[in-house]
Structure formats: structure tokens, C-alpha cells
Design a protein around this motif. Structure first.
Motif, PDB file in Angstrom:
ATOM      1  N   ILE A   1       0.839  -1.201   0.000  1.00  0.00           N
ATOM      2  CA  ILE A   1       0.000   0.000   0.000  1.00  0.00           C
ATOM      3  C   ILE A   1       0.874   1.251   0.000  1.00  0.00           C
ATOM      4  N   GLY A   2       1.952   1.235   0.783  1.00  0.00           N
ATOM      5  CA  GLY A   2       2.865   2.379   0.814  1.00  0.00           C
ATOM      6  C   GLY A   2       3.509   2.626  -0.535  1.00  0.00           C
ATOM      7  N   ILE A   3       3.942   1.560  -1.191  1.00  0.00           N
ATOM      8  CA  ILE A   3       4.571   1.693  -2.512  1.00  0.00           C
ATOM      9  C   ILE A   3       3.573   2.226  -3.528  1.00  0.00           C
TER      10      ILE A   3
ATOM     11  N   PHE B   1       1.366   6.548  -7.016  1.00  0.00           N
ATOM     12  CA  PHE B   1       0.263   7.347  -7.545  1.00  0.00           C
ATOM     13  C   PHE B   1       0.369   8.811  -7.154  1.00  0.00           C
ATOM     14  N   THR B   2       0.927   9.116  -5.984  1.00  0.00           N
ATOM     15  CA  THR B   2       1.115  10.529  -5.652  1.00  0.00           C
ATOM     16  C   THR B   2       2.171  11.154  -6.553  1.00  0.00           C
ATOM     17  N   ALA B   3       3.195  10.390  -6.923  1.00  0.00           N
ATOM     18  CA  ALA B   3       4.187  10.912  -7.867  1.00  0.00           C
ATOM     19  C   ALA B   3       3.540  11.165  -9.224  1.00  0.00           C
TER      20      ALA B   3
ATOM     21  N   LEU C   1       1.207  15.038 -13.146  1.00  0.00           N
ATOM     22  CA  LEU C   1       0.018  15.523 -13.847  1.00  0.00           C
ATOM     23  C   LEU C   1      -0.301  16.954 -13.453  1.00  0.00           C
ATOM     24  N   GLN C   2      -0.168  17.274 -12.179  1.00  0.00           N
ATOM     25  CA  GLN C   2      -0.425  18.640 -11.721  1.00  0.00           C
ATOM     26  C   GLN C   2       0.557  19.613 -12.351  1.00  0.00           C
TER      27      GLN C   2
END
Length: 91
Positions: free
Chosen positions: A34-36, A41-43, A48-49
């Protein structure tokens, strides 16, 4: 033969362990996964941002340029309308 007996002893020892250790191991593996995935996905979201910010900046620059051009056209049209009004008033 000694390596075989050592391996059998290790397997027997592992088989004798309670399911609690299996649960703990699976829990650690699950939390790590889950951490990976969260970091991955945050990266991706950060990338994308950044892309969206770049496109927004380009679009804002385009709108500013288009507005300046439109103001120029409106000013020239206003001058033409004023000339036509003056000519109509003279008649």
C-alpha cells in the motif's frame, strides 16, 4: 545428507510456527504494498499537476494576447464608427 537434514529441520520448524506469524508477515507485506502504491500514484499526480499548471500558464498567456488583439480591433472599430457618425451628423 547433512544439508538435507538441516533443510528438513528448517521446514519442520517453520511448519510448527503458529498462523500468527503468517498473519504478521502478510500484514507487513500488505502495508508495504500500500505504501509503494501510494508513493507511485502521488508521484503520478504531482507530474500531472505540473503538466496541468504548464498548460494553464500557456492558456492564460494566449488569452492575454487574444484580449490585447481584441481590444485593438475594438478600438479601431470604435474609431471607424465615430467617423461614420460624424459624417452622418454633417449631412
Amino acid at each position: 545428507m547433512n544439508a538435507d537434514s538441516t533443510m528438513l529441520e528448517t521446514i519442520s520448524h517453520a511448519a510448527a510456527q503458529s498462523d500468527r506469524w503468517l498473519f504478521v508477515a502478510l500484514l507487513v507485506i500488505g502495508i508495504s504494498a500500500i505504501g509503494i502504491l501510494f508513493k507511485y500514484f502521488t508521484a503520478r499526480l504531482d507530474t500531472l499537476q505540473d503538466r496541468m499548471d504548464g498548460q494553464t500558464a500557456e492558456f492564460v498567456a494566449h488569452l492575454k494576447t487574444a484580449n490585447q488583439e481584441m481590444l485593438g480591433v475594438i478600438a479601431s472599430a470604435k474609431a471607424v464608427i465615430e467617423r461614420v457618425e460624424r459624417k452622418l451628423e454633417l449631412k
